[in-house]
Design a protein around this motif. Structure first.
Motif, PDB file in Angstrom:
ATOM      1  N   ASN A 409      -6.013  35.405 -13.977  1.00 29.51           N
ATOM      2  CA  ASN A 409      -6.133  36.838 -14.491  1.00 29.51           C
ATOM      3  C   ASN A 409      -5.707  37.941 -13.314  1.00 29.51           C
ATOM      4  O   ASN A 409      -5.266  38.578 -13.721  1.00 29.51           O
ATOM      5  CB  ASN A 409      -7.789  36.871 -14.723  1.00 29.51           C
ATOM      6  N   GLU A 410      -5.890  37.587 -12.024  1.00 26.09           N
ATOM      7  CA  GLU A 410      -5.353  38.486 -11.158  1.00 26.09           C
ATOM      8  C   GLU A 410      -3.860  38.640 -11.227  1.00 26.09           C
ATOM      9  O   GLU A 410      -3.173  39.698 -10.989  1.00 26.09           O
ATOM     10  CB  GLU A 410      -6.073  38.027  -9.636  1.00 26.09           C
ATOM     11  N   ASN A 411      -3.419  37.509 -11.578  1.00 21.29           N
ATOM     12  CA  ASN A 411      -1.924  37.380 -11.454  1.00 21.29           C
ATOM     13  C   ASN A 411      -1.391  38.167 -12.622  1.00 21.29           C
ATOM     14  O   ASN A 411      -0.273  38.894 -12.618  1.00 21.29           O
ATOM     15  CB  ASN A 411      -1.204  35.810 -11.477  1.00 21.29           C
ATOM     16  N   ASN A 412      -2.174  37.888 -13.779  1.00 24.52           N
ATOM     17  CA  ASN A 412      -1.913  38.404 -15.086  1.00 24.52           C
ATOM     18  C   ASN A 412      -1.858  39.963 -14.994  1.00 24.52           C
ATOM     19  O   ASN A 412      -1.021  40.602 -15.422  1.00 24.52           O
ATOM     20  CB  ASN A 412      -2.870  37.898 -16.265  1.00 24.52           C
ATOM     21  N   LEU A 413      -2.926  40.359 -14.288  1.00 21.70           N
ATOM     22  CA  LEU A 413      -3.035  41.970 -14.021  1.00 21.70           C
ATOM     23  C   LEU A 413      -1.897  42.521 -13.189  1.00 21.70           C
ATOM     24  O   LEU A 413      -1.499  43.484 -13.495  1.00 21.70           O
ATOM     25  CB  LEU A 413      -4.451  42.223 -13.642  1.00 21.70           C
ATOM     26  N   GLU A 414      -1.657  41.831 -12.223  1.00 30.63           N
ATOM     27  CA  GLU A 414      -0.540  42.152 -11.380  1.00 30.63           C
ATOM     28  C   GLU A 414       0.820  42.485 -12.304  1.00 30.63           C
ATOM     29  O   GLU A 414       1.496  43.528 -12.013  1.00 30.63           O
ATOM     30  CB  GLU A 414      -0.325  41.343 -10.102  1.00 30.63           C
ATOM     31  N   ARG A 415       1.101  41.264 -13.067  1.00 31.78           N
ATOM     32  CA  ARG A 415       2.492  41.433 -13.830  1.00 31.78           C
ATOM     33  C   ARG A 415       2.180  42.723 -14.793  1.00 31.78           C
ATOM     34  O   ARG A 415       3.239  43.242 -14.988  1.00 31.78           O
ATOM     35  CB  ARG A 415       2.499  39.881 -14.278  1.00 31.78           C
ATOM     36  N   SER A 416       0.987  42.732 -15.260  1.00 31.01           N
ATOM     37  CA  SER A 416       0.701  43.663 -16.437  1.00 31.01           C
ATOM     38  C   SER A 416       0.951  45.093 -15.941  1.00 31.01           C
ATOM     39  O   SER A 416       1.697  45.937 -16.561  1.00 31.01           O
ATOM     40  CB  SER A 416      -0.532  43.589 -16.912  1.00 31.01           C
ATOM     41  N   GLN A 417       0.617  45.342 -14.565  1.00 29.40           N
ATOM     42  CA  GLN A 417       0.738  46.606 -13.812  1.00 29.40           C
ATOM     43  C   GLN A 417       2.268  46.996 -13.911  1.00 29.40           C
ATOM     44  O   GLN A 417       2.745  48.014 -13.964  1.00 29.40           O
ATOM     45  CB  GLN A 417       0.010  46.612 -12.659  1.00 29.40           C
ATOM     46  N   LEU A 422       7.108  49.626 -16.011  1.00 28.32           N
ATOM     47  CA  LEU A 422       8.250  49.792 -16.802  1.00 28.32           C
ATOM     48  C   LEU A 422       8.326  50.052 -18.267  1.00 28.32           C
ATOM     49  O   LEU A 422       9.529  50.162 -18.899  1.00 28.32           O
ATOM     50  CB  LEU A 422       8.909  48.445 -16.571  1.00 28.32           C
ATOM     51  N   GLY A 423       6.973  50.310 -18.883  1.00 26.69           N
ATOM     52  CA  GLY A 423       7.013  50.911 -20.139  1.00 26.69           C
ATOM     53  C   GLY A 423       7.272  49.685 -20.941  1.00 26.69           C
ATOM     54  O   GLY A 423       7.408  49.686 -22.159  1.00 26.69           O
ATOM     55  N   GLN A 424       7.077  48.286 -20.353  1.00 25.97           N
ATOM     56  CA  GLN A 424       7.330  46.944 -21.300  1.00 25.97           C
ATOM     57  C   GLN A 424       5.849  46.745 -22.266  1.00 25.97           C
ATOM     58  O   GLN A 424       6.167  45.913 -23.137  1.00 25.97           O
ATOM     59  CB  GLN A 424       7.757  45.929 -20.526  1.00 25.97           C
ATOM     60  N   ILE A 425       4.793  47.200 -21.647  1.00 25.57           N
ATOM     61  CA  ILE A 425       3.570  46.878 -22.396  1.00 25.57           C
ATOM     62  C   ILE A 425       2.844  48.386 -22.765  1.00 25.57           C
ATOM     63  O   ILE A 425       3.268  49.218 -22.185  1.00 25.57           O
ATOM     64  CB  ILE A 425       2.844  45.828 -21.893  1.00 25.57           C
ATOM     65  N   SER A 426       1.996  48.167 -23.803  1.00 26.72           N
ATOM     66  CA  SER A 426       1.312  49.483 -24.026  1.00 26.72           C
ATOM     67  C   SER A 426      -0.051  49.329 -23.212  1.00 26.72           C
ATOM     68  O   SER A 426      -0.496  48.381 -22.442  1.00 26.72           O
ATOM     69  CB  SER A 426       0.678  49.433 -25.440  1.00 26.72           C
ATOM     70  N   GLN A 434      -6.976  43.961 -17.809  1.00 30.59           N
ATOM     71  CA  GLN A 434      -7.929  44.440 -16.969  1.00 30.59           C
ATOM     72  C   GLN A 434      -9.331  43.753 -17.443  1.00 30.59           C
ATOM     73  O   GLN A 434     -10.043  43.315 -16.578  1.00 30.59           O
ATOM     74  CB  GLN A 434      -8.000  46.019 -16.990  1.00 30.59           C
ATOM     75  N   VAL A 435      -9.716  43.909 -18.443  1.00 32.14           N
ATOM     76  CA  VAL A 435     -10.916  43.477 -18.964  1.00 32.14           C
ATOM     77  C   VAL A 435     -10.924  41.810 -18.645  1.00 32.14           C
ATOM     78  O   VAL A 435     -12.223  41.417 -18.321  1.00 32.14           O
ATOM     79  CB  VAL A 435     -11.204  43.993 -20.530  1.00 32.14           C
ATOM     80  N   ASN A 436     -10.149  41.219 -19.068  1.00 35.63           N
ATOM     81  CA  ASN A 436     -10.063  39.726 -18.827  1.00 35.63           C
ATOM     82  C   ASN A 436     -10.328  39.452 -17.543  1.00 35.63           C
ATOM     83  O   ASN A 436     -10.943  38.691 -17.026  1.00 35.63           O
ATOM     84  CB  ASN A 436      -8.725  39.136 -19.381  1.00 35.63           C
TER      85      ASN A 436
END
Length: 470
Positions: A409-417, A422-426, A434-436
């Protein structure tokens, strides 16, 4: 030197953006100062060893148990054994004053006259006495010996009961201590989440000012800040309550602030297996059951002694003195005397109506009951140890999985940031990541301390809880 030229409109826009961003930052800073003002100052670092030390010194339950041990120690003293003789002393004094008139009717002197009366006034009689008596039971069928052995075993049993009290209190202490540690770590997790949400607000505001997103993104980020702030407040209050619980166990002021050690180390599996193997010789419940059987056995032997004779020795030394006044026929006198007496006695209760027989039968039944209870405890403890070992292994495995899940989940959050920048996700998708992570980290904390408490329970059942350094 490169010079940057800005037109007036762009300059005003940048100034407005800069001012708005820093207004948001400053408001969050003041909010953070208000929120965490109680934790800024340096607080006592309450280590596990220090917590155990304070508990042993201050806990009410342990103090009461130690008082019971002192009573048992007094009871096993030679002064309570019946082996020492009894010595009594007594003394007395008596004073008597009297007037005496002696008449002699029909008695005549040598001249033929009636004999005169003899009058003695204020005649004083004084007497004094003192004595020392010694009684010693030489033999009572060994009943005294077995009673003394019972008192010694009762002390050993009380010592085990104190140990059980300490073990249970230590387990309670660690349960509350680790609850404080878990809530401390959860609070840090929520603080980090709040910091991330604040940065999102600032970034979203920048992007809105430059027309890169809508006002909705800013509002969503601000809503998340509010949610995270409330979570932090609740977590902080839960932590304060847990610290009060720990202060109660340590018997000290409720509002004393402190920090706890959040490092958790687990025992080597091979060592745990050796503890499980030796559990029947170390489990405090089984040891108490064994002592109860021993005490019952001594009670049977003490009752058998009632059927044997008892031999006692007696001795006394006395002194007396008496000052006697003169009488009508004798002059005054003083008498003194000393006496020394030695004796022996044999007592044998041939039949007391059957009470001794009933006492012996009941003592044998009591021993049978103690043996049965010991066997019951052996089976229950074996089951409890097996369950505790299984629970510990299961919870430890869950903790390892939770650890791995946190990394994911840390890796997922870093990529999500990065994708959010880049505006690729909402922002909603980012918030979910973050909640995860928050859920993964808090779940890991639960799993870590649940596994540790399961290990402590296993150590308690194997009789090793007080022998381990944490």
């Amino acid at each position: 030197m490169m010079r940057i030229n800005l037109n007036k409109t762009m300059a005003n826009h940048l100034f407005h953006t800069f001012r708005l961003a820093w207004t948001v930052r400053i408001s969050y800073v003041f909010f953070a100062v208000f929120l965490f003002s109680e934790t800024i100052g340096a607080q006592e670092q309450l280590s596990k060893d220090e917590a155990i030390k304070q508990m042993l010194e201050n806990n009410f339950g342990i103090k009461l148990a130690e008082n019971q041990l002192k009573i048992a120690d007094n009871n096993q003293s030679i002064l309570n054994s019946g082996y020492l003789p009894s010595i009594t002393g007594n003394a007395g004094a008596q004073y008597d004053q009297s007037d005496d008139i002696r008449e002699f009717p029909g008695v005549f002197d040598e001249n033929g006259d009636p004999r005169d009366d003899v009058v003695i006034e204020g005649a004083e009689t004084q007497s004094y006495n003192a004595a020392v008596n010694v009684n010693y039971l030489l033999f009572d069928g060994l009943g005294r010996y077995y009673n003394y052995k019972q008192l010694q075993e009762q002390y050993n049993l009380t010592e085990l009961q104190v140990r059980e009290t300490i073990e249970n209190t230590v387990l309670q202490l660690y349960s509350v201590y680790y609850d404080v540690a878990r809530r401390s770590e959860n609070l840090e997790v929520l603080k980090k989440a709040l910091a991330i949400s604040r940065d999102r607000v600032t970034r979203a505001q920048y992007q809105f000012d430059y027309g890169q997103n809508t006002k909705l993104e800013v509002l969503q980020a601000e809503v998340d800040v509010v949610t995270d702030s409330i979570n932090v407040l609740n977590a902080k209050q839960d932590l304060i309550n847990a610290k009060r619980d720990l202060n109660v166990v340590l018997n000290r002021e409720l509002e004393v602030g402190f920090e706890v050690d959040t490092v958790v180390n687990f025992q080597n599996q091979l060592i745990l297996e050796s503890y499980i193997k030796d559990a029947p010789q170390n489990n405090v419940t089984l040891l108490q059951a064994e002592k109860s059987v021993t005490i019952s056995d001594f009670q049977i032997k003490a009752n058998k002694a009632l059927f044997l004779p008892s031999i006692g020795l007696t001795g006394s030394y006395g002194w007396n003195r008496s000052n006697n006044p003169a009488s009508a026929f004798f002059p005054g006198s003083i008498s003194r005397g000393e006496s020394l007496r030695l004796g022996a006695s044999l007592t044998w209760s041939l039949f007391d109506g059957g009470r001794n027989i009933i006492s012996l039968k009941n003592a044998r039944i009591l021993k049978d009951s103690e043996v049965l209870q010991r066997k019951q405890f052996e089976l229950q403890i074996e089951r409890d140890i097996a369950n505790a070992a299984g629970n510990y292994a299961n919870l430890l495995q869950i903790y390892r999985i939770r650890e791995q899940n946190v990394e994911t989940n840390e890796n997922n959050l870093e990529r999500s940031q990065e994708r959010l920048k880049l505006g690729q996700i909402s922002s909603i998708e980012f918030r979910q990541a973050q909640v995860n992570l928050i859920n993964a980290e808090t779940s890991k904390n639960f799993a870590k301390y649940d596994a540790k408490l399961a290990e402590l329970e296993l150590l308690r059942l194997t009789g090793q809880l007080l022998n381990i350094e944490f």
